[in-house]
Structure formats: structure tokens, C-alpha cells
Design a protein around this motif. Structure first.
Motif, PDB file in Angstrom:
ATOM      1  N   UNK A  26       0.769  -1.055   0.157  1.00 54.31           N
ATOM      2  CA  UNK A  26       0.097   0.022   0.365  1.00 54.31           C
ATOM      3  C   UNK A  26       1.034   1.570  -0.071  1.00 54.31           C
ATOM      4  N   UNK A  27       1.977   1.636   0.787  1.00 56.43           N
ATOM      5  CA  UNK A  27       2.574   2.538   1.203  1.00 56.43           C
ATOM      6  C   UNK A  27       3.389   3.078   0.044  1.00 56.43           C
ATOM      7  N   UNK A  28       3.542   2.307  -1.067  1.00 57.79           N
ATOM      8  CA  UNK A  28       4.635   2.147  -2.203  1.00 57.79           C
ATOM      9  C   UNK A  28       3.811   2.070  -3.669  1.00 57.79           C
ATOM     10  N   UNK A 151      12.457  -2.705  -4.968  1.00 59.45           N
ATOM     11  CA  UNK A 151      13.233  -3.116  -4.086  1.00 59.45           C
ATOM     12  C   UNK A 151      15.374  -2.030  -3.894  1.00 59.45           C
ATOM     13  N   UNK A 152      15.092  -0.904  -2.735  1.00 58.63           N
ATOM     14  CA  UNK A 152      16.240  -0.922  -2.274  1.00 58.63           C
ATOM     15  C   UNK A 152      17.024  -1.961  -2.440  1.00 58.63           C
ATOM     16  N   UNK A 153      19.147  -1.446  -2.621  1.00 61.68           N
ATOM     17  CA  UNK A 153      19.212  -2.548  -2.451  1.00 61.68           C
ATOM     18  C   UNK A 153      20.149  -2.472  -1.291  1.00 61.68           C
ATOM     19  N   UNK A 154      20.211  -3.849  -0.790  1.00 60.03           N
ATOM     20  CA  UNK A 154      19.896  -4.068   0.973  1.00 60.03           C
ATOM     21  C   UNK A 154      18.607  -4.376   1.226  1.00 60.03           C
ATOM     22  N   UNK A 155      18.162  -4.307   0.340  1.00 60.94           N
ATOM     23  CA  UNK A 155      16.466  -4.684   0.633  1.00 60.94           C
ATOM     24  C   UNK A 155      15.693  -6.115   1.563  1.00 60.94           C
ATOM     25  N   UNK A 212      11.190   5.609  -0.683  1.00 56.98           N
ATOM     26  CA  UNK A 212      10.661   5.650   0.877  1.00 56.98           C
ATOM     27  C   UNK A 212      11.329   4.339   1.808  1.00 56.98           C
ATOM     28  N   UNK A 213      11.190   4.421   2.864  1.00 57.27           N
ATOM     29  CA  UNK A 213      11.731   4.018   3.524  1.00 57.27           C
ATOM     30  C   UNK A 213      10.802   3.546   4.771  1.00 57.27           C
ATOM     31  N   UNK A 214      11.096   1.971   4.921  1.00 58.48           N
ATOM     32  CA  UNK A 214      10.047   1.551   5.735  1.00 58.48           C
ATOM     33  C   UNK A 214      10.730   0.305   6.122  1.00 58.48           C
ATOM     34  N   UNK A 215      10.728  -0.028   7.674  1.00 59.15           N
ATOM     35  CA  UNK A 215      11.316  -0.682   8.290  1.00 59.15           C
ATOM     36  C   UNK A 215      10.111  -1.316   9.148  1.00 59.15           C
ATOM     37  N   UNK A 216      10.112  -2.696   9.302  1.00 60.75           N
ATOM     38  CA  UNK A 216       8.919  -3.105  10.670  1.00 60.75           C
ATOM     39  C   UNK A 216       9.447  -3.722  11.328  1.00 60.75           C
ATOM     40  N   UNK A 217       9.456  -4.157  12.134  1.00 62.76           N
ATOM     41  CA  UNK A 217       9.300  -5.217  13.710  1.00 62.76           C
ATOM     42  C   UNK A 217       8.855  -6.575  12.996  1.00 62.76           C
ATOM     43  N   UNK A 262      14.357  -6.399  12.483  1.00 64.61           N
ATOM     44  CA  UNK A 262      13.460  -5.599  12.108  1.00 64.61           C
ATOM     45  C   UNK A 262      13.551  -5.786  10.064  1.00 64.61           C
ATOM     46  N   UNK A 263      12.584  -5.850   9.958  1.00 57.94           N
ATOM     47  CA  UNK A 263      12.644  -5.862   8.177  1.00 57.94           C
ATOM     48  C   UNK A 263      13.017  -4.969   7.700  1.00 57.94           C
ATOM     49  N   UNK A 264      13.715  -4.878   6.407  1.00 58.76           N
ATOM     50  CA  UNK A 264      14.043  -3.846   5.789  1.00 58.76           C
ATOM     51  C   UNK A 264      13.232  -3.972   4.650  1.00 58.76           C
ATOM     52  N   UNK A 265      12.629  -2.790   3.627  1.00 58.94           N
ATOM     53  CA  UNK A 265      12.051  -2.808   3.068  1.00 58.94           C
ATOM     54  C   UNK A 265      12.702  -1.531   2.187  1.00 58.94           C
ATOM     55  N   UNK A 266      13.008  -1.043   2.348  1.00 59.03           N
ATOM     56  CA  UNK A 266      13.527   0.474   1.793  1.00 59.03           C
ATOM     57  C   UNK A 266      13.365  -0.216   0.131  1.00 59.03           C
TER      58      UNK A 266
END
Ligand code: SAM
Length: 276
Positions: A26-28, A151-155, A212-217, A262-266
Motif C-alpha cells: 500500500x505505502x509504495x 526494492x532498494x539494494x540491501x532491502x 521510501x523508507x519502510x522498516x517493520x518489526x 527489523x525488516x528493511x523494506x526500503x
């Protein structure tokens, strides 16, 4: 994975996919729609639309005089999109079962072409990605927009690493494969520089890229839900329920062992203007 296999994976994971929408897709989709700066009356093509994370906000943005063709292979996600459109009384959006590689605009699309092409977390699934995207960009009028998210590199890197290690411990012969990065479509999309070069290669300019920075537990529910509601689910196809459960437990243990909290969803959100 063939297009039939992809459709089967996303259909099977439709419930989990939908559950993930408020936090991930949704956010993306919203960010992409906003960045495309759609106007009332615009005609939009959204490929790999899923349940409409970007197509539904696009339909709201273009208003009753606009139209959105939302194209996907997964019927269960399309049906979810139709329900959401109906809940929101949006009548200007068609969710269509079709392969994006073969899409031909119907006669309701202006002769000059669509005003915008959008695809959120989609283009990297397309076979012969560059050729297919080039063809789709050609369906957009000169001066129209193209927008993608990826996805951003590393996500999700450490997350996916733990998952594949867990699968490898329970599925004899499983090998993610030492993929040649040059053949990985994500490599063309996962930095601002690469993505910008990729987009201009299709005859576009005025590229705009935002992260879009998105870090989720990394709760067990979210970590496993993302396996089931994404393409990762494909690795579980045909496995016995006991093996799937063993993989789930091993995976969650690995997340703890590796301190992945944390999940990196960058995500990179990229738009450009079509010149030709
Ligand atoms: C990660 S989902 C993203 C869905 C949606 N854009 C979103 O952000 O929620 C990728 C989608 O691409 C679709 N897909 C993959 N290959 C496709 C193709 N050749 N034509 C149409 N859809 C395709 C899948 O069925 C799946 O729904």
C-alpha cells in the motif's frame, strides 16, 4: 518461474498478500501514484497490478473522466482489487486478467496512448524485462509518465538469506544458486543511478527517484506472512505440510540467532517523462 507458476504462487498466497497491503504494498503504491502527478481525465495502465495497491489510488486520482487498466495474471488478486474498487465506488478501473507482455490497449484508450504507465514491485517479474518494458513504454503518449517501484539494494537481504538457509536445511538439493548478478533484473533497479539509467534507456527524461523508507518489526507473523504472501512462497510448492512447518520454525529461529529484529523494506520510487 513461468507465468503460470507465478500466477499460481500469487493466487495461493492471496490472503497473506492482502494482509500485507497496509504495511508493504500500500505505502509504495500510494507513493508511486503521488509521484506520477496524475491529473483528472488521465488514462493509466498499471501492469502487475496485484490487488491494486497503485491502481486503486490512480483511479481515485484520475477521477470519473479518467480510466485505469489494471493488468495481472493472478485471478484471486484481481478479484480482491475488484472488491476494493466496488467498496470505494470506483467505476473507472478495470481489473483485467492478462499477461503484461501481450497487453494491447482497447479502443477506449486515446490514440496517442496512455497518459501513464505504472508498475509497483512488478517489472522484475516480466520475462525479457527490458524488451517488455520498452514495448509498454511505447503505449504511453509523448509527454506521458512512466513510474515503477522496486526494492532498494540491501532491502530484505538478511531476511531472504535466513529464509533460503532454512529452506536449504530441509529440502535436499535446494540451491538458491550462485546467481550471476549481471543476470538479475533487480540489479538494474536497486540503486538510484542504475534505475535512472534504465529508465532513460527507454527514451525518457526528467527522472525523479525517491526512497521510501519502510522498516517493520520482524515479528513471526510478519516474517512468515511475507514468505506466504510473496514470490518466496514458490519455494514451498509441493512440500509436505510437516516440511513447511519445519522450515517456518527453522527460519524464525535463524532470524533470532542472527539478530534480525527489523525488516528493511526500503523501496525506490521512480518516475520519468516519455520523450518519444
Ligand atoms: C509483488 S506483486 C505486486 C502487485 C502490486 N503491484 C502491488 O504492489 O501490490 C507482483 C505481481 O506481478 C504479477 N505478474 C507477474 N508477472 C506478470 C505478467 N507477465 N503479467 C501480468 N502480471 C504479472 C503477479 O501475478 C503479482 O500479482
Amino acid at each position: 518461474m513461468s507465468s503460470d507458476e507465478l500466477a499460481a504462487v500469487f493466487n495461493a498466497g492471496a490472503a497473506e498478500f492482502t494482509w500485507l497491503t497496509p504495511q508493504i504494498w500500500g505505502p509504495a503504491g500510494q507513493a508511486l501514484t503521488f509521484q506520477l502527478r496524475l491529473r483528472p481525465g488521465d488514462a493509466v495502465l498499471d501492469v502487475c497490478c496485484g490487488a491494486g495497491a497503485s491502481a486503486l489510488p490512480a483511479a481515485a486520482a484520475v477521477g470519473p473522466d479518467g480510466l485505469v487498466h489494471a493488468v495481472d495474471l493472478a485471478d484471486d488478486l484481481l478479484e480482491e482489487g475488484r472488491l476494493l474498487a466496488s467498496d470505494r465506488a470506483l467505476q473507472n478501473i478495470d481489473f483485467v486478467h492478462a499477461d503484461a507482455t501481450e497487453w494491447e490497449p482497447p479502443s477506449t484508450v486515446p490514440e496517442a496512448g496512455y497518459d501513464a504507465l505504472a508498475s509497483s514491485y512488478g517489472v522484475f517479474f516480466l520475462p525479457h524485462m527490458d524488451e517488455t518494458v520498452n514495448r509498454l513504454v511505447n503505449l504511453v503518449r509523448p509527454g506521458g509518465k512512466v513510474g515503477v517501484t522496486s526494492w532498494r539494494r540491501g532491502a530484505l537481504e538478511d531476511y531472504a538469506g535466513a529464509y533460503f538457509d532454512a529452506v536449504g536445511r530441509h529440502v535436499p538439493g535446494f540451491d538458491v544458486g550462485a546467481r550471476d548478478k549481471r543476470d538479475d533484473p533487480l540489479e538494474k533497479l536497486n540503486t538510484a543511478g542504475a534505475l535512472s539509467a534504465w529508465l532513460t534507456g527507454f527514451g525518457t527524461s526528467a527522472v525523479e527517484i525517491n526512497e521510501l523508507s519502510n522498516w517493520l518489526p520482524a515479528t513471526p507473523e510478519l516474517a512468515w506472512g511475507l514468505v506466504l504472501g510473496s514470490v518466496l512462497r514458490g519455494t514451498l510448492a509441493g512440500l509436505a505440510p510437516g516440511t513447511v512447518e519445519a522450515i517456518r520454525l527453522e527460519f524464525l529461529e535463524l532470524l533470532t540467532e542472527r539478530d534480525i529484529e527489523t525488516l528493511d523494506l526500503g523501496t525506490l520510487v521512480a518516475t520519468a517523462v516519455v520523450d518519444r
